[in-house]
Write an enzyme that holds these catalytic residues in place. Sequence first.
Site, short mmCIF file in Angstrom:
data_model
loop_
_atom_site.label_atom_id
_atom_site.label_comp_id
_atom_site.label_asym_id
_atom_site.label_seq_id
_atom_site.Cartn_x
_atom_site.Cartn_y
_atom_site.Cartn_z
N GLU A 47 0.86 -1.19 0.00
CA GLU A 47 0.00 0.00 0.00
C GLU A 47 0.90 1.25 0.00
O GLU A 47 1.97 1.25 0.64
CB GLU A 47 -0.85 -0.02 1.27
CG GLU A 47 -1.64 1.24 1.55
CD GLU A 47 -2.25 1.25 2.96
OE1 GLU A 47 -1.63 0.68 3.90
OE2 GLU A 47 -3.34 1.80 3.12
N ASN A 112 -7.03 5.95 -1.79
CA ASN A 112 -5.91 5.06 -1.49
C ASN A 112 -6.04 3.92 -2.49
O ASN A 112 -6.85 3.01 -2.30
CB ASN A 112 -6.02 4.56 -0.04
CG ASN A 112 -4.81 3.77 0.41
OD1 ASN A 112 -4.13 3.16 -0.41
ND2 ASN A 112 -4.55 3.78 1.70
N LYS A 129 -9.36 1.67 -1.98
CA LYS A 129 -9.58 1.12 -0.64
C LYS A 129 -10.99 1.44 -0.16
O LYS A 129 -11.46 2.58 -0.24
CB LYS A 129 -8.55 1.72 0.31
CG LYS A 129 -8.53 1.14 1.72
CD LYS A 129 -7.32 1.72 2.45
CE LYS A 129 -7.16 1.18 3.86
NZ LYS A 129 -5.95 1.78 4.50
N CYS A 174 -4.88 -3.03 3.07
CA CYS A 174 -4.65 -2.83 4.49
C CYS A 174 -5.86 -3.10 5.38
O CYS A 174 -6.23 -4.23 5.59
CB CYS A 174 -4.07 -1.43 4.73
SG CYS A 174 -3.10 -1.39 6.22
N ASN A 199 0.20 -0.94 5.38
CA ASN A 199 1.08 -0.13 6.25
C ASN A 199 0.42 -0.19 7.62
O ASN A 199 -0.61 0.48 7.82
CB ASN A 199 1.13 1.34 5.81
CG ASN A 199 1.95 1.59 4.57
OD1 ASN A 199 2.91 2.36 4.59
ND2 ASN A 199 1.59 0.97 3.46
N1 ING Z 1 -3.47 0.64 8.61
C1 ING Z 1 -3.94 -0.07 9.70
C2 ING Z 1 -4.56 -1.44 9.38
O1 ING Z 1 -5.74 -1.64 9.33
C3 ING Z 1 -4.63 0.00 11.90
C4 ING Z 1 -4.82 0.72 10.61
C5 ING Z 1 -3.39 0.08 12.55
C6 ING Z 1 -5.64 -0.75 12.40
C7 ING Z 1 -3.22 -0.62 13.75
C8 ING Z 1 -5.48 -1.47 13.60
C9 ING Z 1 -4.26 -1.40 14.27
O2 ING Z 1 -3.74 -2.34 9.28
C10 ING Z 1 -4.07 0.92 7.42
N2 ING Z 1 -3.32 1.64 6.56
O3 ING Z 1 -5.22 0.57 7.15
#
Ligand code: ING
Length: 312
Positions: A47, A112, A129, A174, A199
Amino acid sequence: MTRELRIGAAQLGPIGKDEPRAVVVERLIALLRQGADAGCELVAFPELALTTFFPRWYTQDVAGHDHYFEKAMPGPDTQPLFDEAARLGVGFSLGYAELTEPDACGDQHRYNATVLVERDGSVVGKFRKVHIPGHEADEPSRPFQHLERRYFEESPDGFPVWRCFGGIVGLATCNDRRWPETYREMGLQGVELILIGYNTPIHYAPDPSQNELQGFHNHLTMQAGAYQNGTWVVGVAKGGTEEGVESLAESCIIAPSGQIVAQAVTTGDELITATADLDWCKQYKETLFDFARYRRPDVYQRITSQKGVIEP
Ligand code: ING
């Protein structure tokens, strides 16, 4: 004769906030060449693979991060990647920040996005996304922010799948991987390979108890999605500590059985590969998860019609 597809997951280490795209594209091309040397026909990149994960910083003006967005794909900075892919005969998926042309109302949209490119360098399709995590407003008290909901609109398009690379291929990004609907929407279309870039910061401000479970949840969600829909799943990270934020690596390639068949062992630029037997999907789609025979959307709808918990 089984349909075998050599696939690669090109994990990236950190990308600095001022790292020129040309330098990043050279990193991508190096991984693509490694894939070609390993016999890959398709390589998945993460991503937002062209820039640092800029939603970690707030800008007063939403356009303040537009220099991290692409107005065209391919564009001048990414054309060398498309050219090398065509020369090598290797297809790829690439996550990037999309800034659209002004629409009829003069509005530009920010998504995204991920592009899917065939082995001749032609664009097969684009995914945007669907599940946008994080928050919209400035939260300066956080150690770092997750402002995807400020900089990206939710996709209006859903989850398409494309017939390419000898099978049926879909994309997700993601946070999409955490939602069962993501896999089932494509499973109902017969998907055989889903490519997912991510990410994922280790620290989750709303509930830090999840920090130590990031790796577990990452694999749990993708393994379940693969098994419950009889599809291959590739999860490919931008990992390592990027601008001071530790992000999950652990890229992996998962079979329709839910088994991890390849996994990254570093937090940097690393290619992992596997030979995906796309006909393995049938062993699940035509038995346990024969949707036409066993799935019950008629009943599921009835439960939701009860509108919530039945009280004593
Ligand atoms: N990042 C994260 C994901 O869903 C996140 C957001 C981070 C959710 C940490 C839960 C814990 O993996 C993205 N870019 O969606």
